[in-house]
Design a protein around this motif. Structure first.
Motif, short mmCIF file in Angstrom:
data_model
loop_
_atom_site.label_atom_id
_atom_site.label_comp_id
_atom_site.label_asym_id
_atom_site.label_seq_id
_atom_site.Cartn_x
_atom_site.Cartn_y
_atom_site.Cartn_z
N MET A 1 43.75 55.01 36.73
CA MET A 1 43.29 54.65 35.38
C MET A 1 42.37 53.42 35.41
O MET A 1 41.29 53.40 34.87
N ILE A 2 42.86 52.34 36.09
CA ILE A 2 42.09 51.11 36.22
C ILE A 2 41.92 50.82 37.70
O ILE A 2 42.90 50.70 38.44
N VAL A 3 40.67 50.70 38.13
CA VAL A 3 40.39 50.52 39.55
C VAL A 3 39.56 49.26 39.76
O VAL A 3 38.51 49.08 39.13
N PHE A 4 40.03 48.39 40.63
CA PHE A 4 39.28 47.22 41.10
C PHE A 4 38.75 47.55 42.49
O PHE A 4 39.54 47.78 43.42
N ASP A 5 37.44 47.58 42.62
CA ASP A 5 36.81 47.96 43.89
C ASP A 5 36.01 46.78 44.45
O ASP A 5 34.91 46.49 43.98
N ASP A 6 36.62 46.07 45.41
CA ASP A 6 35.97 44.95 46.09
C ASP A 6 35.41 43.93 45.09
O ASP A 6 34.25 43.54 45.15
N VAL A 7 36.27 43.49 44.19
CA VAL A 7 35.86 42.60 43.09
C VAL A 7 36.02 41.14 43.49
O VAL A 7 37.07 40.72 43.98
N SER A 8 34.97 40.37 43.28
CA SER A 8 35.01 38.92 43.48
C SER A 8 34.44 38.24 42.25
O SER A 8 33.58 38.80 41.56
N LEU A 9 34.93 37.03 42.00
CA LEU A 9 34.37 36.21 40.92
C LEU A 9 34.31 34.77 41.39
O LEU A 9 35.32 34.19 41.80
N VAL A 10 33.11 34.20 41.34
CA VAL A 10 32.89 32.81 41.71
C VAL A 10 32.34 32.08 40.50
O VAL A 10 31.30 32.46 39.95
N HIS A 11 33.08 31.06 40.05
CA HIS A 11 32.63 30.29 38.89
C HIS A 11 31.36 29.50 39.23
O HIS A 11 31.02 29.30 40.40
N ASP A 12 30.69 29.06 38.17
CA ASP A 12 29.46 28.29 38.36
C ASP A 12 29.69 27.01 39.14
O ASP A 12 28.77 26.48 39.78
N ASP A 13 30.94 26.49 39.09
CA ASP A 13 31.23 25.26 39.83
C ASP A 13 31.58 25.53 41.29
O ASP A 13 31.93 24.61 42.03
N GLY A 14 31.49 26.80 41.72
CA GLY A 14 31.75 27.15 43.11
C GLY A 14 33.17 27.59 43.39
O GLY A 14 33.48 28.02 44.51
N ARG A 15 34.05 27.49 42.41
CA ARG A 15 35.45 27.86 42.63
C ARG A 15 35.59 29.38 42.70
O ARG A 15 35.10 30.10 41.83
N VAL A 16 36.27 29.87 43.74
CA VAL A 16 36.50 31.30 43.92
C VAL A 16 37.78 31.67 43.18
O VAL A 16 38.88 31.22 43.54
N VAL A 17 37.65 32.49 42.14
CA VAL A 17 38.81 32.91 41.36
C VAL A 17 39.43 34.16 41.96
O VAL A 17 40.65 34.24 42.16
N LEU A 18 38.61 35.17 42.22
CA LEU A 18 39.06 36.39 42.88
C LEU A 18 38.17 36.64 44.08
O LEU A 18 36.95 36.44 44.02
N ASP A 19 38.77 37.10 45.16
CA ASP A 19 38.04 37.21 46.42
C ASP A 19 38.25 38.60 47.02
O ASP A 19 39.30 38.89 47.60
N HIS A 20 37.26 39.49 46.84
CA HIS A 20 37.27 40.83 47.42
C HIS A 20 38.58 41.57 47.11
O HIS A 20 39.31 42.01 48.01
N VAL A 21 38.86 41.71 45.82
CA VAL A 21 40.09 42.35 45.37
C VAL A 21 39.87 43.85 45.19
O VAL A 21 38.93 44.28 44.51
N SER A 22 40.74 44.64 45.80
CA SER A 22 40.74 46.09 45.62
C SER A 22 42.16 46.53 45.31
O SER A 22 43.08 46.32 46.13
N THR A 23 42.36 47.09 44.15
CA THR A 23 43.69 47.55 43.76
C THR A 23 43.55 48.55 42.62
O THR A 23 42.48 48.65 42.00
N THR A 24 44.62 49.30 42.35
CA THR A 24 44.61 50.31 41.30
C THR A 24 45.81 50.11 40.39
O THR A 24 46.93 49.84 40.87
N ILE A 25 45.59 50.22 39.09
CA ILE A 25 46.66 50.16 38.10
C ILE A 25 46.88 51.59 37.60
O ILE A 25 45.96 52.23 37.08
N VAL A 26 48.11 52.06 37.77
CA VAL A 26 48.43 53.47 37.50
C VAL A 26 48.50 53.74 36.01
O VAL A 26 49.02 52.93 35.23
N GLN A 27 48.00 54.91 35.63
CA GLN A 27 48.02 55.31 34.22
C GLN A 27 49.45 55.53 33.75
O GLN A 27 50.31 56.04 34.47
N GLY A 28 49.71 55.12 32.49
CA GLY A 28 51.01 55.37 31.88
C GLY A 28 52.13 54.49 32.39
O GLY A 28 53.30 54.82 32.22
N GLN A 29 51.79 53.35 33.00
CA GLN A 29 52.81 52.44 33.50
C GLN A 29 52.61 51.04 32.92
O GLN A 29 51.53 50.71 32.44
#
Length: 538
Positions: A1-29
């Protein structure tokens, strides 16, 4: 249902919030998102709704898809039929002035017929327990009641995914159970996919089908609650006991823990019946009156929020003010502080009424940390707020900043206070207020957004302040905090004080307001993890 595929987020100040995240959230749970304050939980939730990257400082890479739609390519407004999102502070998302109109707003924007709209509103009012409040102005509701409205407002749009950021943080224990029962019913009966972030894991862990754990290093781990949380700072009381006492498998519910509670296991595997602990010396009576309140009343039109309340606060005493949402706790705190509404009665702190003296003198008498802490901020950056607090308190430079760092680490000093997470904002407000000594300190729900480690620091800080003579009152729904912190518990209902007594007596005698340890070890007087671990039976 919800898929994270190699997701990263780096704030403008250089702080790494998420680093190459890959995971799946199952539907109906129901998926629980856990982790420390500032670990990225709210950011992960906002990615599901598309708020990140469309309304976020920083650079996102990778792809988040919900039912095949990319949240990077599709803006949040175009995901409204698919994802419903409730933020940490529900009032920030309101667009109308009354309960019923707020529930109907999203349907009006989508052109739902009046007949269908009326039916959905009625169903939702019953579902989230708001039928009696349908005509109430939103500004007159308690924060917990506002949270119910926010959840109901997204449910009327009939989304497939419901994203909840700390939905029980402002709810009393009974109200939290009711909301979680509603959420479970949405999952089980309607097949809704729910993604829920929470710090008070003892409330929600048993209801989750799976857990995403954010350790704070940018990664996200997926699995079962016990395997992910045992040994971490996010472990709730039962998992901490399981670690310390060797319980296996680790229980997630009070019912599952009771068989272990019959015997306390030694390191060598032998066992004996648990012994009752000694009473905590902090529960001794305090004889030095600090605040005296007599016949305090607060009215809002025909609503009598506080009904002729009289109470005393002693020097060095820590009081937990508890009660259901709307019982009058916040109104009483503001009346005691002096700047809030008071329609009857009087308050004396060291011979003066805080309502009758100048702002500076009133601040020295009674300090208040409100539910909406943004009211306390007036500077452009975190560092400026800390410097201003140091100046006002006449303490060495860096004092407030050090206190903030002790509660929540990694806060960028150049960030605007309103851009912090809810937990970071709350920690900053606490640091600013605690930097200026007051005779009486009032805190209204001070643990929303704080993880267990930050709460432990808060407990130590407030105990230190109390030892120096300040009377401390904490209005809270967090029964675990009350157990660890309070000398005394005052219970309110319908604007009145209905019970008042030592914390151990009050919390072990209550069903709705009992902490997990008290439920597991009843009828033992134990009600804290430290009671069990410090017992002579170990």
């Amino acid at each position: 249902m919800i898929v994270f595929d190699d997701v990263s987020l780096v704030h403008d100040d250089g702080r790494v919030v998420l680093d190459h995240v890959s995971t799946t959230i199952v539907q109906g749970q129901l998926t629980l998102v856990a982790g420390g304050t500032g670990s990225g939980k709210s950011t992960l939730l906002a990615m599901v709704d598309g708020l990140v990257p469309h309304f976020s400082p920083g650079v996102m890479t990778g792809e988040v898809t919900v039912d095949g739609r990319s949240t990077r390519l599709v803006r949040p407004r175009d995901l409204a039929d698919l994802v419903g999102y409730v933020a940490q502070n529900p009032a920030h998302g309101f667009v109308t002035s009354e309960v019923e109109s707020e529930l109907a707003f999203s349907m009006e924007q989508r052109g739902v017929s009046p007949a269908a709209m009326r039916r959905r509103v009625e169903e939702t009012l019953d579902l989230v327990g708001l039928a009696d409040l349908r005509e109430r102005p939103l500004r007159s509701l308690s924060l917990g009641q506002q949270q119910r409205v926010a959840i109901g407002a997204v449910l009327t749009a009939a989304p497939q995914v419901l994203v909840l950021d700390e939905p029980t943080s402002a709810l009393d224990p009974v109200g939290a159970e009711e909301v979680l029962a509603i959420v479970r019913r949405l999952v089980e009966d309607l097949g809704l996919t729910v993604v829920l972030a929470e710090h008070r894991l003892e409330r929600v862990l048993h209801a989750a089908d799976g857990v995403l754990y954010l350790p704070g290093d940018g990664s996200v781990r997926s699995g079962g609650a016990a395997e992910l949380l045992r040994g971490t700072s996010s472990a709730p009381p039962l998992l901490r006991l399981a670690d310390a006492l060797g319980w296996d498998p680790a229980p997630l519910t009070v019912r599952a823990a009771r068989p272990f509670a019959r015997l306390v296991v030694r390191d060598d595997g032998s066992a004996r019946e648990p012994a009752a602990p000694l009473e905590c010396p902090r529960e001794a009576a305090h004889d030095d009156p600090r605040l005296v309140a007599r016949s305090v009343s607060v009215r809002y039109g025909t609503l009598e929020a506080v009904r002729s309340v009289s109470t005393d606060l002693s020097s060095g005493e820590v009081v937990a003010l508890m009660g259901r949402n709307g019982s009058g706790k916040s109104s009483l705190l503001w009346a005691l502080q002096g700047s809030g509404r008071r329609d009857g009665g009087h308050v004396q702190v060291d011979g003066s009424d805080p309502a009758d003296v100048g702002p500076r003198r009133a601040r020295d008498l009674v300090a208040l940390v409100p539910q909406d802490v943004t009211d306390l901020f007036f500077c452009e950056t975190v560092d400026d707020e800390c410097r201003a607090a140091d100046h006002d308190a006449a303490v060495p430079d860096g004092t407030t900043r050090a206190l903030l760092a002790s509660m929540v680490g990694g806060v960028d000093g150049g960030t605007h206070p309103r851009d912090l997470s809810e937990g970071q904002r709350l920690a900053l407000a606490l640091a600013v207020v605690l930097a200026v000594p007051a005779r009486v300190l009032l805190l209204d729900e001070p643990t929303r957004g704080l993880d267990y480690a930050a709460k432990a620091t808060l407990v130590d800080t407030l105990r230190t302040i109390a030892r120096e003579g300040t009377a401390v009152v904490v209005a809270t729904h967090d029964v675990e905090l009350a157990a660890d912190l309070a000398d005394r518990v005052v219970l309110m209902a319908q604007g009145e004080i209905v019970a008042d007594g030592p914390a151990r007596e009050m919390l072990t005698a209550s069903t709705g307001f009992a902490p997990q340890v008290a439920k597991v070890f009843a009828p033992s007087p134990w009600f804290r993890v430290s009671d069990v671990l410090g017992s002579t039976a170990l």
